[in-house]
Design a protein around this motif. Structure first.
Motif, PDB file in Angstrom:
ATOM      1  N   ASP A  78      -9.096  73.113  12.500  1.00 42.28           N
ATOM      2  CA  ASP A  78     -10.369  72.701  13.086  1.00 42.28           C
ATOM      3  C   ASP A  78     -11.088  73.920  13.656  1.00 42.28           C
ATOM      4  OD1 ASP A  78      -9.346  73.230  15.694  1.00 42.28           O
ATOM      5  OD2 ASP A  78      -8.597  71.193  15.880  1.00 42.28           O
ATOM      6  N   GLU A  79     -12.183  73.668  14.318  1.00 48.67           N
ATOM      7  CA  GLU A  79     -13.037  74.750  14.805  1.00 48.67           C
ATOM      8  C   GLU A  79     -12.285  75.727  15.699  1.00 48.67           C
ATOM      9  OE1 GLU A  79     -16.849  76.468  14.536  1.00 48.67           O
ATOM     10  OE2 GLU A  79     -16.091  74.643  13.584  1.00 48.67           O
ATOM     11  N   SER A  80     -11.315  75.248  16.449  1.00 43.01           N
ATOM     12  CA  SER A  80     -10.582  76.113  17.373  1.00 43.01           C
ATOM     13  C   SER A  80      -9.715  77.145  16.652  1.00 43.01           C
ATOM     14  CB  SER A  80      -9.710  75.279  18.308  1.00 43.01           C
ATOM     15  OG  SER A  80      -8.650  74.643  17.584  1.00 43.01           O
ATOM     16  N   ASP A  81      -9.468  76.931  15.365  1.00 41.59           N
ATOM     17  CA  ASP A  81      -8.650  77.882  14.607  1.00 41.59           C
ATOM     18  C   ASP A  81      -9.463  79.071  14.099  1.00 41.59           C
ATOM     19  OD1 ASP A  81      -6.054  76.468  14.545  1.00 41.59           O
ATOM     20  OD2 ASP A  81      -7.202  74.939  13.494  1.00 41.59           O
ATOM     21  N   LEU A  82     -10.779  78.977  14.141  1.00 41.59           N
ATOM     22  CA  LEU A  82     -11.635  80.059  13.651  1.00 41.59           C
ATOM     23  C   LEU A  82     -11.756  81.175  14.684  1.00 41.59           C
ATOM     24  CD1 LEU A  82     -14.649  78.006  12.207  1.00 41.59           C
ATOM     25  CD2 LEU A  82     -12.787  79.054  10.897  1.00 41.59           C
ATOM     26  N   TYR A  83     -11.775  82.413  14.207  1.00 41.40           N
ATOM     27  CA  TYR A  83     -12.119  83.517  15.093  1.00 41.40           C
ATOM     28  C   TYR A  83     -13.586  83.372  15.510  1.00 41.40           C
ATOM     29  CZ  TYR A  83      -7.779  86.126  14.490  1.00 41.40           C
ATOM     30  OH  TYR A  83      -6.469  86.512  14.532  1.00 41.40           O
ATOM     31  N   GLU A  84     -13.903  83.866  16.705  1.00 43.58           N
ATOM     32  CA  GLU A  84     -15.211  83.636  17.302  1.00 43.58           C
ATOM     33  C   GLU A  84     -16.379  84.191  16.477  1.00 43.58           C
ATOM     34  OE1 GLU A  84     -12.549  84.699  18.820  1.00 43.58           O
ATOM     35  OE2 GLU A  84     -12.138  83.225  20.390  1.00 43.58           O
ATOM     36  N   ASP A  85     -16.138  85.263  15.736  1.00 40.64           N
ATOM     37  CA  ASP A  85     -17.243  85.887  15.006  1.00 40.64           C
ATOM     38  C   ASP A  85     -17.487  85.271  13.630  1.00 40.64           C
ATOM     39  OD1 ASP A  85     -14.952  86.784  13.749  1.00 40.64           O
ATOM     40  OD2 ASP A  85     -15.474  88.905  13.801  1.00 40.64           O
ATOM     41  N   VAL A  86     -16.671  84.292  13.224  1.00 37.64           N
ATOM     42  CA  VAL A  86     -16.726  83.795  11.849  1.00 37.64           C
ATOM     43  C   VAL A  86     -18.072  83.153  11.502  1.00 37.64           C
ATOM     44  CG1 VAL A  86     -15.776  82.114  10.224  1.00 37.64           C
ATOM     45  CG2 VAL A  86     -14.247  83.580  11.549  1.00 37.64           C
ATOM     46  N   ARG A  87     -18.453  82.127  12.228  1.00 40.51           N
ATOM     47  CA  ARG A  87     -19.702  81.433  11.883  1.00 40.51           C
ATOM     48  C   ARG A  87     -20.936  82.347  11.955  1.00 40.51           C
ATOM     49  NH1 ARG A  87     -19.709  76.229  10.624  1.00 40.51           N
ATOM     50  NH2 ARG A  87     -17.862  74.987  11.167  1.00 40.51           N
ATOM     51  N   PRO A  88     -21.117  83.082  13.060  1.00 38.46           N
ATOM     52  CA  PRO A  88     -22.296  83.949  13.090  1.00 38.46           C
ATOM     53  C   PRO A  88     -22.290  85.024  12.008  1.00 38.46           C
ATOM     54  CG  PRO A  88     -20.895  84.323  15.021  1.00 38.46           C
ATOM     55  CD  PRO A  88     -20.410  83.079  14.362  1.00 38.46           C
TER      56      PRO A  88
END
Length: 217
Positions: A78-88
């Motif tokens: 889920d979203e919590s597994d993504l590194y913070e810079d991924v979406r931007p």
């Protein structure tokens, strides 16, 4: 000129914490024990699944994976597994005008979970769907096809693992970016062979955006 960016999954887009913690809980061993074993086997050039085999030498991984799924303890993402810079960073790459795809050594189930996150990318594909895994040359040929770019040299493959990402991708003519992220990214970040082979070495996906944007000017 860079026309497409292809990204690995584990420890490039997502943290592997949940994956290995779930295996440790399933095997009823301390999480730190399994985590340390994963680091040890990979540092020796072995597959990370060998860490599980050290704990359970006779284990049938495919059967155990199925048992976990049946018990409701299977893969989660889920979203919590993504590194913070991924979406931007992914959004910024698309704004630059390049095609952005995700392609890694994951199960078909992981592919479904990745798509459910609706990342700002043009396509998601995983080895479990393709029937071929990194570092096989055919995997990277499929990556180029996925990007819809005619020349491998116009594609950047981004990953943390030299043997699975940097070396084979470069061997197929792709540009490469080694990311200093996760255990393997840090372990090999300053390795001379990695530094020589990788087109770029980056500390974040934000740095990659700057590189791609500069190549498009």
């Amino acid at each position: 000129m860079i026309r497409a960016v292809a990204l690995d999954v584990g420890e490039t887009l997502t943290r592997d914490d949940r994956y290995w913690a779930a295996w440790a809980d399933w095997l009823d061993v301390p999480r730190h024990t399994l985590s340390a074993l994963v680091g040890a086997v990979v540092a020796r050039g072995r597959d990370n699944a060998d860490a599980i085999r050290l704990l359970r030498p006779d284990i049938d991984l495919a059967a155990e994976y199925a048992a976990r799924e049946a018990a409701g303890s299977g893969e989660r993402l889920d979203e919590s597994d993504l590194y913070e810079d991924v979406r931007p960073a992914l959004a910024a790459l698309r704004d630059v005008g390049v095609r952005v795809v995700v392609a890694g050594n994951q199960t078909a189930r992981a592919g479904e979970l990745l798509r459910s996150l609706a990342l700002p990318v043009d396509a998601v594909a995983v080895s479990g769907e393709w029937g071929v895994t990194k570092p096989d040359r055919d995997f990277f040929l499929k990556v180029v096809d996925l990007t819809a770019v005619s020349e491998p040299g116009e594609v950047v493959y981004v990953g943390d693992h030299p043997a699975n990402d940097v070396f084979p991708a470069a061997g197929c003519g792709l540009l490469t970016a080694h990311i200093r992220r996760g255990p393997w990214g840090h372990l090999w970040a300053d390795d001379p062979a990695v530094r020589t082979t990788a087109t770029w070495s980056v500390n974040s996906l934000s740095e990659l955006v700057d590189i791609v944007a500069a190549s498009s000017r």
